[in-house]
Motif scaffolding. Structure first.
Motif, PDB file in Angstrom:
ATOM      1  N   SER A  75       0.826  -1.211   0.000  1.00 17.19           N
ATOM      2  CA  SER A  75       0.000   0.000   0.000  1.00 17.19           C
ATOM      3  C   SER A  75       0.857   1.256   0.000  1.00 17.19           C
ATOM      4  O   SER A  75       0.502   2.266  -0.639  1.00 17.19           O
ATOM      5  N   LEU A  76       1.974   1.220   0.678  1.00 16.52           N
ATOM      6  CA  LEU A  76       2.890   2.359   0.663  1.00 16.52           C
ATOM      7  C   LEU A  76       3.414   2.600  -0.750  1.00 16.52           C
ATOM      8  O   LEU A  76       3.460   3.746  -1.233  1.00 16.52           O
ATOM      9  N   CYS A  77       3.787   1.524  -1.435  1.00 13.23           N
ATOM     10  CA  CYS A  77       4.267   1.670  -2.817  1.00 13.23           C
ATOM     11  C   CYS A  77       3.186   2.258  -3.716  1.00 13.23           C
ATOM     12  O   CYS A  77       3.455   3.179  -4.507  1.00 13.23           O
ATOM     13  N   MET A  78       1.976   1.744  -3.607  1.00 11.97           N
ATOM     14  CA  MET A  78       0.901   2.213  -4.483  1.00 11.97           C
ATOM     15  C   MET A  78       0.472   3.634  -4.144  1.00 11.97           C
ATOM     16  O   MET A  78       0.195   4.436  -5.045  1.00 11.97           O
ATOM     17  N   ALA A  79       0.408   3.959  -2.860  1.00 12.39           N
ATOM     18  CA  ALA A  79       0.014   5.312  -2.462  1.00 12.39           C
ATOM     19  C   ALA A  79       1.007   6.353  -2.973  1.00 12.39           C
ATOM     20  O   ALA A  79       0.611   7.456  -3.374  1.00 12.39           O
ATOM     21  N   ARG A  80       2.268   6.012  -2.964  1.00 20.23           N
ATOM     22  CA  ARG A  80       3.276   6.938  -3.488  1.00 20.23           C
ATOM     23  C   ARG A  80       3.074   7.210  -4.979  1.00 20.23           C
ATOM     24  O   ARG A  80       3.451   8.272  -5.476  1.00 20.23           O
ATOM     25  N   ALA A  81       2.496   6.249  -5.681  1.00 18.78           N
ATOM     26  CA  ALA A  81       2.300   6.405  -7.118  1.00 18.78           C
ATOM     27  C   ALA A  81       1.030   7.173  -7.459  1.00 18.78           C
ATOM     28  O   ALA A  81       0.873   7.632  -8.591  1.00 18.78           O
ATOM     29  N   LEU A  82       0.126   7.320  -6.505  1.00 16.63           N
ATOM     30  CA  LEU A  82      -1.137   8.011  -6.753  1.00 16.63           C
ATOM     31  C   LEU A  82      -0.919   9.519  -6.879  1.00 16.63           C
ATOM     32  O   LEU A  82      -0.009  10.078  -6.257  1.00 16.63           O
ATOM     33  N   PRO A  83      -1.773  10.197  -7.653  1.00 15.28           N
ATOM     34  CA  PRO A  83      -1.715  11.662  -7.675  1.00 15.28           C
ATOM     35  C   PRO A  83      -2.153  12.222  -6.329  1.00 15.28           C
ATOM     36  O   PRO A  83      -2.635  11.489  -5.463  1.00 15.28           O
ATOM     37  N   ASP A  84      -1.997  13.513  -6.161  1.00 12.51           N
ATOM     38  CA  ASP A  84      -2.297  14.137  -4.868  1.00 12.51           C
ATOM     39  C   ASP A  84      -3.732  13.902  -4.419  1.00 12.51           C
ATOM     40  O   ASP A  84      -4.008  13.816  -3.220  1.00 12.51           O
ATOM     41  N   ASP A  85      -4.659  13.826  -5.375  1.00 14.96           N
ATOM     42  CA  ASP A  85      -6.056  13.612  -5.012  1.00 14.96           C
ATOM     43  C   ASP A  85      -6.475  12.144  -5.137  1.00 14.96           C
ATOM     44  O   ASP A  85      -7.657  11.824  -5.076  1.00 14.96           O
ATOM     45  N   GLY A  86      -5.507  11.248  -5.316  1.00 14.55           N
ATOM     46  CA  GLY A  86      -5.813   9.828  -5.402  1.00 14.55           C
ATOM     47  C   GLY A  86      -6.075   9.232  -4.027  1.00 14.55           C
ATOM     48  O   GLY A  86      -5.626   9.756  -3.010  1.00 14.55           O
ATOM     49  N   VAL A  87      -6.804   8.124  -4.009  1.00 10.22           N
ATOM     50  CA  VAL A  87      -7.181   7.475  -2.748  1.00 10.22           C
ATOM     51  C   VAL A  87      -6.951   5.976  -2.846  1.00 10.22           C
ATOM     52  O   VAL A  87      -7.311   5.340  -3.848  1.00 10.22           O
ATOM     53  N   LEU A  88      -6.347   5.417  -1.813  1.00 12.38           N
ATOM     54  CA  LEU A  88      -6.221   3.976  -1.652  1.00 12.38           C
ATOM     55  C   LEU A  88      -7.049   3.551  -0.454  1.00 12.38           C
ATOM     56  O   LEU A  88      -6.856   4.063   0.645  1.00 12.38           O
ATOM     57  N   LEU A  89      -7.970   2.640  -0.671  1.00 16.67           N
ATOM     58  CA  LEU A  89      -8.764   2.063   0.406  1.00 16.67           C
ATOM     59  C   LEU A  89      -8.194   0.699   0.738  1.00 16.67           C
ATOM     60  O   LEU A  89      -8.134  -0.184  -0.125  1.00 16.67           O
ATOM     61  N   GLY A  90      -7.762   0.517   1.990  1.00 16.86           N
ATOM     62  CA  GLY A  90      -7.183  -0.746   2.424  1.00 16.86           C
ATOM     63  C   GLY A  90      -8.105  -1.482   3.374  1.00 16.86           C
ATOM     64  O   GLY A  90      -8.617  -0.894   4.328  1.00 16.86           O
ATOM     65  N   LEU A  91      -8.309  -2.762   3.117  1.00 19.20           N
ATOM     66  CA  LEU A  91      -9.170  -3.597   3.953  1.00 19.20           C
ATOM     67  C   LEU A  91      -8.348  -4.695   4.613  1.00 19.20           C
ATOM     68  O   LEU A  91      -7.595  -5.407   3.944  1.00 19.20           O
ATOM     69  N   ASP A  92      -8.497  -4.828   5.913  1.00 14.23           N
ATOM     70  CA  ASP A  92      -7.795  -5.874   6.656  1.00 14.23           C
ATOM     71  C   ASP A  92      -8.555  -6.107   7.961  1.00 14.23           C
ATOM     72  O   ASP A  92      -9.454  -5.328   8.314  1.00 14.23           O
ATOM     73  N   ASN A  93      -8.179  -7.160   8.675  1.00 11.63           N
ATOM     74  CA  ASN A  93      -8.843  -7.430   9.962  1.00 11.63           C
ATOM     75  C   ASN A  93      -7.851  -7.690  11.091  1.00 11.63           C
ATOM     76  O   ASN A  93      -8.232  -8.216  12.129  1.00 11.63           O
ATOM     77  N   GLN A  94      -6.574  -7.336  10.859  1.00 15.60           N
ATOM     78  CA  GLN A  94      -5.534  -7.601  11.854  1.00 15.60           C
ATOM     79  C   GLN A  94      -4.877  -6.295  12.280  1.00 15.60           C
ATOM     80  O   GLN A  94      -3.926  -5.828  11.658  1.00 15.60           O
ATOM     81  N   LYS A  95      -5.383  -5.702  13.359  1.00 13.02           N
ATOM     82  CA  LYS A  95      -4.898  -4.394  13.798  1.00 13.02           C
ATOM     83  C   LYS A  95      -3.421  -4.423  14.190  1.00 13.02           C
ATOM     84  O   LYS A  95      -2.705  -3.433  14.002  1.00 13.02           O
ATOM     85  N   LYS A  96      -2.951  -5.539  14.727  1.00 13.10           N
ATOM     86  CA  LYS A  96      -1.548  -5.596  15.162  1.00 13.10           C
ATOM     87  C   LYS A  96      -0.595  -5.405  13.976  1.00 13.10           C
ATOM     88  O   LYS A  96       0.530  -4.912  14.149  1.00 13.10           O
TER      89      LYS A  96
END
Length: 220
Positions: A75-96
């Protein structure tokens, strides 16, 4: 049949890390920290992270869905590639694990581009469909036994001409071993059979790391 693929030795893997992409010190630190953890092997490899970065840039994606965040390398790699107004929605169930991800997103300065939801991802995808949301790119790297269900659900919220990227489709090579019949391997085999026969999409499987399948939804 003679193999036409180079065997990835430890030495060649280190070479790929050095010359197959651009992993900066922050990503390298996240990778090293994750590898010290139990289940650290679930992390995407550096070349996969750079490949995802490249895909987001190539598609000029503005909306990305990641199903299975873990400690946040991809997600860090993909978010860096997004434009300033781009959004990444991440889904997970492991808070740790996602707590680690959020700390590195903050350090990288991409936290404003990422929304994290702790949830049952398959149920959340259904809610996204109900809301009429669609994504330019979806990266699927979640619980493998539900891969066939995820596939159908993801296609419903993928934009026409959008790209679905599915990780672990070779499952340590077990998909090709007829003697291996455990549930995860069987589920991934079912997925692979579904995708290759699906006329709604164009697809290709790349045999690097643990296998990645790229699925383009046809605009029909």
């Amino acid at each position: 049949m003679n193999s036409r693929h180079v065997s990835i030795t430890d030495e060649l893997q280190e070479y790929l890390i050095s010359f197959g992409g651009r992993e900066d010190s922050l990503l390298a630190r996240l990778r090293a920290e994750t590898l010290q953890m139990r289940f650290g092997h679930m992390q995407v490899c550096p070349e996969q992270g750079q490949f995802l970065f490249f895909l987001v840039k190539l598609l000029k994606a503005r909306s990305v869905l990641e199903i299975g965040v873990f400690t946040g390398y991809s997600s860090l790699c993909m978010a860096r590639a997004l434009p300033d107004d781009g959004v990444l929605l991440g889904l997970d169930n492991q808070k740790k694990f996602t707590d680690i991800a959020e700390a590195f997103w903050l350090e990288a300065g991409v936290e404003d581009k990422i929304e994290l939801r702790l949830c049952d991802a398959l149920a959340e995808v259904a809610r996204l469909e109900d809301k009429g949301l669609e994504f330019d790119l979806i990266f699927l790297d979640a619980d493998k036994e539900r891969y066939p269900e995820y596939y159908e659900a993801c296609l419903k919220i993928l934009k026409p001409d959008g790209l679905l990227v599915i990780d672990n489709v070779l499952w340590y090579g077990n998909v090709a071993k007829v003697t291996v019949t455990e549930p995860i391997t069987d589920a991934i085999r079912r997925l692979n059979e579904i995708v290759v026969k699906d006329e709604r999409v164009e697809m290709v499987t790349l045999p690097f790391s643990d296998g990645m399948t790229l699925v383009r939804k046809k605009d029909i």
